[in-house]
Design a protein around this motif. Structure first.
Motif, PDB file in Angstrom:
ATOM      1  N   SER A   1       2.920   4.148   4.469  1.00  0.00           N
ATOM      2  CA  SER A   1       2.830   3.061   3.494  1.00  0.00           C
ATOM      3  C   SER A   1       3.086   1.739   4.213  1.00  0.00           C
ATOM      4  O   SER A   1       3.881   1.682   5.147  1.00  0.00           O
ATOM      5  CB  SER A   1       3.849   3.260   2.369  1.00  0.00           C
ATOM      6  N   PHE A   2       2.427   0.679   3.736  1.00  0.00           N
ATOM      7  CA  PHE A   2       2.458  -0.587   4.464  1.00  0.00           C
ATOM      8  C   PHE A   2       2.705  -1.765   3.529  1.00  0.00           C
ATOM      9  O   PHE A   2       2.506  -1.683   2.319  1.00  0.00           O
ATOM     10  CB  PHE A   2       1.125  -0.835   5.173  1.00  0.00           C
ATOM     11  N   VAL A   3       3.117  -2.857   4.151  1.00  0.00           N
ATOM     12  CA  VAL A   3       3.128  -4.162   3.500  1.00  0.00           C
ATOM     13  C   VAL A   3       2.195  -5.052   4.314  1.00  0.00           C
ATOM     14  O   VAL A   3       2.338  -5.147   5.535  1.00  0.00           O
ATOM     15  CB  VAL A   3       4.533  -4.789   3.453  1.00  0.00           C
ATOM     16  N   ILE A   4       1.254  -5.682   3.636  1.00  0.00           N
ATOM     17  CA  ILE A   4       0.246  -6.487   4.307  1.00  0.00           C
ATOM     18  C   ILE A   4       0.388  -7.931   3.865  1.00  0.00           C
ATOM     19  O   ILE A   4       0.373  -8.226   2.667  1.00  0.00           O
ATOM     20  CB  ILE A   4      -1.172  -5.981   3.983  1.00  0.00           C
ATOM     21  N   GLY A   5       0.562  -8.829   4.819  1.00  0.00           N
ATOM     22  CA  GLY A   5       0.728 -10.242   4.508  1.00  0.00           C
ATOM     23  C   GLY A   5      -0.550 -10.872   3.984  1.00  0.00           C
ATOM     24  O   GLY A   5      -1.645 -10.317   4.146  1.00  0.00           O
ATOM     25  N   PRO A   6      -0.456 -12.025   3.346  1.00  0.00           N
ATOM     26  CA  PRO A   6      -1.647 -12.678   2.797  1.00  0.00           C
ATOM     27  C   PRO A   6      -2.560 -13.190   3.899  1.00  0.00           C
ATOM     28  O   PRO A   6      -2.119 -13.829   4.842  1.00  0.00           O
ATOM     29  CB  PRO A   6      -1.062 -13.833   1.978  1.00  0.00           C
ATOM     30  N   GLY A   7      -3.853 -12.870   3.795  1.00  0.00           N
ATOM     31  CA  GLY A   7      -4.819 -13.360   4.772  1.00  0.00           C
ATOM     32  C   GLY A   7      -4.515 -12.881   6.156  1.00  0.00           C
ATOM     33  O   GLY A   7      -4.388 -13.662   7.097  1.00  0.00           O
ATOM     34  N   PHE A   8      -4.428 -11.564   6.331  1.00  0.00           N
ATOM     35  CA  PHE A   8      -3.846 -10.971   7.521  1.00  0.00           C
ATOM     36  C   PHE A   8      -4.641 -11.192   8.811  1.00  0.00           C
ATOM     37  O   PHE A   8      -5.018 -10.259   9.496  1.00  0.00           O
ATOM     38  CB  PHE A   8      -3.642  -9.475   7.312  1.00  0.00           C
ATOM     39  N   GLY A   9      -4.861 -12.424   9.153  1.00  0.00           N
ATOM     40  CA  GLY A   9      -5.415 -12.758  10.462  1.00  0.00           C
ATOM     41  C   GLY A   9      -6.774 -12.157  10.715  1.00  0.00           C
ATOM     42  O   GLY A   9      -7.672 -12.235   9.880  1.00  0.00           O
ATOM     43  N   ASP A  10      -6.923 -11.529  11.870  1.00  0.00           N
ATOM     44  CA  ASP A  10      -8.192 -10.906  12.221  1.00  0.00           C
ATOM     45  C   ASP A  10      -8.416  -9.666  11.360  1.00  0.00           C
ATOM     46  O   ASP A  10      -7.599  -9.297  10.531  1.00  0.00           O
ATOM     47  CB  ASP A  10      -8.192 -10.524  13.707  1.00  0.00           C
TER      48      ASP A  10
ATOM     49  N   LEU B   1       6.382 -12.030   7.032  1.00  0.00           N
ATOM     50  CA  LEU B   1       5.156 -11.258   7.203  1.00  0.00           C
ATOM     51  C   LEU B   1       4.040 -12.120   7.765  1.00  0.00           C
ATOM     52  O   LEU B   1       3.258 -11.680   8.601  1.00  0.00           O
ATOM     53  CB  LEU B   1       4.692 -10.685   5.853  1.00  0.00           C
ATOM     54  N   LYS B   2       3.973 -13.365   7.260  1.00  0.00           N
ATOM     55  CA  LYS B   2       2.895 -14.282   7.614  1.00  0.00           C
ATOM     56  C   LYS B   2       1.562 -13.569   7.413  1.00  0.00           C
ATOM     57  O   LYS B   2       1.216 -13.228   6.294  1.00  0.00           O
ATOM     58  CB  LYS B   2       3.076 -14.815   9.028  1.00  0.00           C
ATOM     59  N   ASP B   3       0.805 -13.321   8.490  1.00  0.00           N
ATOM     60  CA  ASP B   3      -0.482 -12.647   8.323  1.00  0.00           C
ATOM     61  C   ASP B   3      -0.503 -11.298   9.034  1.00  0.00           C
ATOM     62  O   ASP B   3      -1.505 -10.880   9.593  1.00  0.00           O
ATOM     63  CB  ASP B   3      -1.626 -13.534   8.829  1.00  0.00           C
ATOM     64  N   SER B   4       0.628 -10.577   8.978  1.00  0.00           N
ATOM     65  CA  SER B   4       0.742  -9.306   9.695  1.00  0.00           C
ATOM     66  C   SER B   4       0.778  -8.125   8.736  1.00  0.00           C
ATOM     67  O   SER B   4       0.821  -8.275   7.518  1.00  0.00           O
ATOM     68  CB  SER B   4       2.002  -9.317  10.559  1.00  0.00           C
ATOM     69  N   VAL B   5       0.777  -6.925   9.307  1.00  0.00           N
ATOM     70  CA  VAL B   5       0.953  -5.696   8.539  1.00  0.00           C
ATOM     71  C   VAL B   5       2.116  -4.942   9.165  1.00  0.00           C
ATOM     72  O   VAL B   5       2.201  -4.812  10.390  1.00  0.00           O
ATOM     73  CB  VAL B   5      -0.333  -4.841   8.537  1.00  0.00           C
ATOM     74  N   VAL B   6       3.040  -4.459   8.332  1.00  0.00           N
ATOM     75  CA  VAL B   6       4.219  -3.747   8.831  1.00  0.00           C
ATOM     76  C   VAL B   6       4.450  -2.505   7.978  1.00  0.00           C
ATOM     77  O   VAL B   6       4.051  -2.460   6.811  1.00  0.00           O
ATOM     78  CB  VAL B   6       5.490  -4.632   8.798  1.00  0.00           C
ATOM     79  N   PRO B   7       5.089  -1.475   8.545  1.00  0.00           N
ATOM     80  CA  PRO B   7       5.457  -0.310   7.724  1.00  0.00           C
ATOM     81  C   PRO B   7       6.383  -0.728   6.589  1.00  0.00           C
ATOM     82  O   PRO B   7       7.255  -1.583   6.769  1.00  0.00           O
ATOM     83  CB  PRO B   7       6.184   0.603   8.721  1.00  0.00           C
ATOM     84  N   LEU B   8       6.204  -0.116   5.435  1.00  0.00           N
ATOM     85  CA  LEU B   8       7.015  -0.461   4.270  1.00  0.00           C
ATOM     86  C   LEU B   8       8.499  -0.248   4.547  1.00  0.00           C
ATOM     87  O   LEU B   8       9.346  -1.005   4.071  1.00  0.00           O
ATOM     88  CB  LEU B   8       6.575   0.380   3.071  1.00  0.00           C
ATOM     89  N   GLU B   9       8.834   0.765   5.343  1.00  0.00           N
ATOM     90  CA  GLU B   9      10.243   1.048   5.618  1.00  0.00           C
ATOM     91  C   GLU B   9      10.916  -0.076   6.402  1.00  0.00           C
ATOM     92  O   GLU B   9      12.141  -0.215   6.363  1.00  0.00           O
ATOM     93  CB  GLU B   9      10.383   2.364   6.366  1.00  0.00           C
ATOM     94  N   ASP B  10      10.148  -0.906   7.093  1.00  0.00           N
ATOM     95  CA  ASP B  10      10.739  -2.034   7.810  1.00  0.00           C
ATOM     96  C   ASP B  10      11.372  -3.027   6.845  1.00  0.00           C
ATOM     97  O   ASP B  10      12.329  -3.721   7.205  1.00  0.00           O
ATOM     98  CB  ASP B  10       9.679  -2.758   8.651  1.00  0.00           C
ATOM     99  N   LEU B  11      10.852  -3.103   5.629  1.00  0.00           N
ATOM    100  CA  LEU B  11      11.380  -4.029   4.640  1.00  0.00           C
ATOM    101  C   LEU B  11      12.299  -3.354   3.626  1.00  0.00           C
ATOM    102  O   LEU B  11      13.254  -3.970   3.153  1.00  0.00           O
ATOM    103  CB  LEU B  11      10.243  -4.733   3.894  1.00  0.00           C
ATOM    104  N   LEU B  12      12.009  -2.093   3.302  1.00  0.00           N
ATOM    105  CA  LEU B  12      12.761  -1.434   2.233  1.00  0.00           C
ATOM    106  C   LEU B  12      13.656  -0.302   2.723  1.00  0.00           C
ATOM    107  O   LEU B  12      14.416   0.254   1.931  1.00  0.00           O
ATOM    108  CB  LEU B  12      11.795  -0.887   1.168  1.00  0.00           C
TER     109      LEU B  12
ATOM    110  N   LEU C   1       0.867  -1.172   0.000  1.00  0.00           N
ATOM    111  CA  LEU C   1       0.000   0.000   0.000  1.00  0.00           C
ATOM    112  C   LEU C   1       0.904   1.222   0.000  1.00  0.00           C
ATOM    113  O   LEU C   1       1.440   1.620   1.043  1.00  0.00           O
ATOM    114  CB  LEU C   1      -0.902  -0.025   1.240  1.00  0.00           C
ATOM    115  N   LEU C   2       1.123   1.796  -1.184  1.00  0.00           N
ATOM    116  CA  LEU C   2       2.059   2.906  -1.362  1.00  0.00           C
ATOM    117  C   LEU C   2       1.272   4.207  -1.306  1.00  0.00           C
ATOM    118  O   LEU C   2       0.586   4.581  -2.262  1.00  0.00           O
ATOM    119  CB  LEU C   2       2.789   2.768  -2.698  1.00  0.00           C
ATOM    120  N   VAL C   3       1.358   4.897  -0.193  1.00  0.00           N
ATOM    121  CA  VAL C   3       0.544   6.091   0.071  1.00  0.00           C
ATOM    122  C   VAL C   3       1.359   7.345  -0.212  1.00  0.00           C
ATOM    123  O   VAL C   3       2.511   7.465   0.201  1.00  0.00           O
ATOM    124  CB  VAL C   3       0.054   6.104   1.526  1.00  0.00           C
ATOM    125  N   PHE C   4       0.773   8.296  -0.915  1.00  0.00           N
ATOM    126  CA  PHE C   4       1.422   9.578  -1.157  1.00  0.00           C
ATOM    127  C   PHE C   4       0.340  10.656  -1.226  1.00  0.00           C
ATOM    128  O   PHE C   4      -0.829  10.374  -1.453  1.00  0.00           O
ATOM    129  CB  PHE C   4       2.244   9.541  -2.454  1.00  0.00           C
TER     130      PHE C   4
END
Length: 281
Positions: A74-83, A116-127, A54-57
């Motif tokens: 901006s975020f990265v969202i894992g597949p089937g993000f749990g609840d 990532l599994k089923d979590s959401v993290v800030p994009l900067e954590d990965l890039l 999710l690239l937000v600007f």
């Protein structure tokens, strides 16, 4: 794909644009969203069998993850993000959403994608700092067509210089997707000449979800779009390989917190045909 010119409809919450041409990387789909100031509070995001960037600007989106953490940007969202994942604060944003199959996500984001599994993290954590440059570049481009083209080139460059998943794991994912989540995992292992345990281990390590979880998510995705298309829950359960209607009800509740009767009104499902097209179309 659709036009790069945003679709306008007074009943819609967002202006939506999609690429005119398929991209260079198979397993990737993109859509552009422009806020109209109507995004409701606590908007529910619907799980999808993909890793979502999710690239937000040009604005802000704040979300609350299933663990109660509040994140912005901006975020990265894992597949089937749990609840249920909810957007809590939205301020006149534009964003480019990129859906990556888990196979492609491993290539674009590296082994960290599996974590990532089923979590959401800030994009900067990965890039890292590259996430900031992404947002700045998208903001500088005035047309959606240019944004799609630039992002497509960025994805292609990353795919050219990073490792890929094990071929057998990629094959297993494609078989599960092609079978709409109804194929038996034991059958896949047998066709590969692997034990069920070996397939389970390698699949989970590289894609971040188990084969069973992948099948459940893909089956849900097709079922929920079947419901949105106007089919009754009983017919949807039968067509989707569910044991019965109660089985379908449990899966829809687990992924969305809603019943099959109420999930059809969710905004993100309503725009899928415009943004990405129906699954399998």
């Amino acid at each position: 794909m659709g036009s790069g010119v945003p679709v306008r409809d007074d009943a819609m919450l967002w202006d939506i644009a999609s690429p005119r041409r398929p991209g260079r990387v198979p397993g990737v789909s993109m859509a552009g969203f422009g806020d109209r100031g109507r995004t409701p509070p606590e908007l529910r995001l619907i799980p999808h069998p993909a890793v979502t960037l999710l690239l937000v600007f040009g604005g802000t989106i704040g979300v609350e993850d299933p663990g109660g953490r509040r994140l912005r940007g901006s975020f990265v969202i894992g597949p089937g993000f749990g609840d249920v994942l909810r957007a809590l604060r939205v301020e006149t944003f534009d964003c480019l959403q990129v859906r990556l199959s888990p196979i492609v996500a491993h290539t674009v984001l590296g082994p960290a994608a599996a974590e990532l599994k089923d979590s959401v993290v800030p994009l900067e954590d990965l890039l890292g700092r590259e996430s900031t440059r992404l947002g700045e570049q998208l903001d500088e481009l005035a047309a959606w067509d240019d944004r799609f083209e630039w992002t497509d080139s960025w994805l292609a460059r990353r795919c050219a210089r990073t490792s890929r998943v094990h071929p057998e794991v990629a094959w297993a994912w494609r078989q599960i997707a092609a079978g709409r989540g109804t194929i038996r995992i034991e059958q896949l292992a047998a066709e590969l000449g692997w034990s069920r345990k070996l397939l389970w281990s390698r699949f989970s390590t590289q894609l971040g979800l188990t084969p069973k979880r992948a099948a459940k998510l893909i089956r849900f995705d097709h079922a929920v779009h079947h419901l949105v298309a106007g089919h009754a829950p009983a017919a949807t359960a039968a067509a989707g390989g569910y044991t019965d209607q109660s089985h379908l009800h449990r899966d829809v509740m687990a992924f969305t917190g809603l019943t099959p009767a109420t999930v059809v009104d969710e905004p993100f499902l309503a725009v899928d045909e415009l943004a990405w097209g129906w699954p399998g179309r």
